[in-house]
Design a protein around this motif. Sequence first.
Motif, PDB file in Angstrom:
ATOM      1  N   PHE A 164      69.357  70.568  77.030  1.00  0.00           N
ATOM      2  CA  PHE A 164      68.246  70.332  76.110  1.00  0.00           C
ATOM      3  C   PHE A 164      67.624  71.670  75.739  1.00  0.00           C
ATOM      4  N   CYS A 165      67.246  71.819  74.471  1.00  0.00           N
ATOM      5  CA  CYS A 165      66.638  73.059  74.004  1.00  0.00           C
ATOM      6  C   CYS A 165      65.549  72.741  72.988  1.00  0.00           C
ATOM      7  N   LEU A 166      64.422  73.444  73.088  1.00  0.00           N
ATOM      8  CA  LEU A 166      63.332  73.284  72.131  1.00  0.00           C
ATOM      9  C   LEU A 166      63.173  74.501  71.241  1.00  0.00           C
ATOM     10  N   LYS A 167      63.559  75.667  71.745  1.00  0.00           N
ATOM     11  CA  LYS A 167      63.449  76.910  70.977  1.00  0.00           C
ATOM     12  C   LYS A 167      64.440  77.911  71.563  1.00  0.00           C
ATOM     13  N   PRO A 168      64.740  78.984  70.819  1.00  0.00           N
ATOM     14  CA  PRO A 168      65.702  79.972  71.318  1.00  0.00           C
ATOM     15  C   PRO A 168      65.309  80.521  72.694  1.00  0.00           C
ATOM     16  N   ARG A 169      66.317  80.692  73.532  1.00  0.00           N
ATOM     17  CA  ARG A 169      66.191  81.287  74.860  1.00  0.00           C
ATOM     18  C   ARG A 169      65.365  80.434  75.835  1.00  0.00           C
ATOM     19  N   GLN A 170      65.247  79.142  75.547  1.00  0.00           N
ATOM     20  CA  GLN A 170      64.601  78.211  76.488  1.00  0.00           C
ATOM     21  C   GLN A 170      65.445  76.936  76.521  1.00  0.00           C
ATOM     22  N   ALA A 171      65.970  76.598  77.703  1.00  0.00           N
ATOM     23  CA  ALA A 171      66.834  75.424  77.784  1.00  0.00           C
ATOM     24  C   ALA A 171      66.833  74.863  79.194  1.00  0.00           C
ATOM     25  N   TRP A 172      67.248  73.613  79.270  1.00  0.00           N
ATOM     26  CA  TRP A 172      67.345  72.897  80.552  1.00  0.00           C
ATOM     27  C   TRP A 172      68.715  72.259  80.628  1.00  0.00           C
ATOM     28  N   TYR A 173      69.276  72.229  81.828  1.00  0.00           N
ATOM     29  CA  TYR A 173      70.560  71.577  82.069  1.00  0.00           C
ATOM     30  C   TYR A 173      70.369  70.504  83.132  1.00  0.00           C
TER      31      TYR A 173
END
Length: 70
Positions: A60-69
């Motif tokens: 999941f990603c909301l904006k560049p360089r921020q994500a969850w797996y």
Amino acid sequence: VLPVEERPPIEEEEVDYQIIDDLERLKALVTTLGQATSVCIDTETDTLAPMEARLVGLGFCLKPRQAWYV
């Protein structure tokens, strides 16, 4: 290829990549995603063959360089 001492320095980017591996983090992620106006979702599978692939995780990603797996 340049020798190491002649290469320009690599700029490090700040990133926030998280693995969701417990219930507390999952609840926090659900809250964060629920407040978002848009979410990028990526499926991770064990093969590229669509008729044989098994789901092994979700990104999941909301904006560049921020994500969850998960």
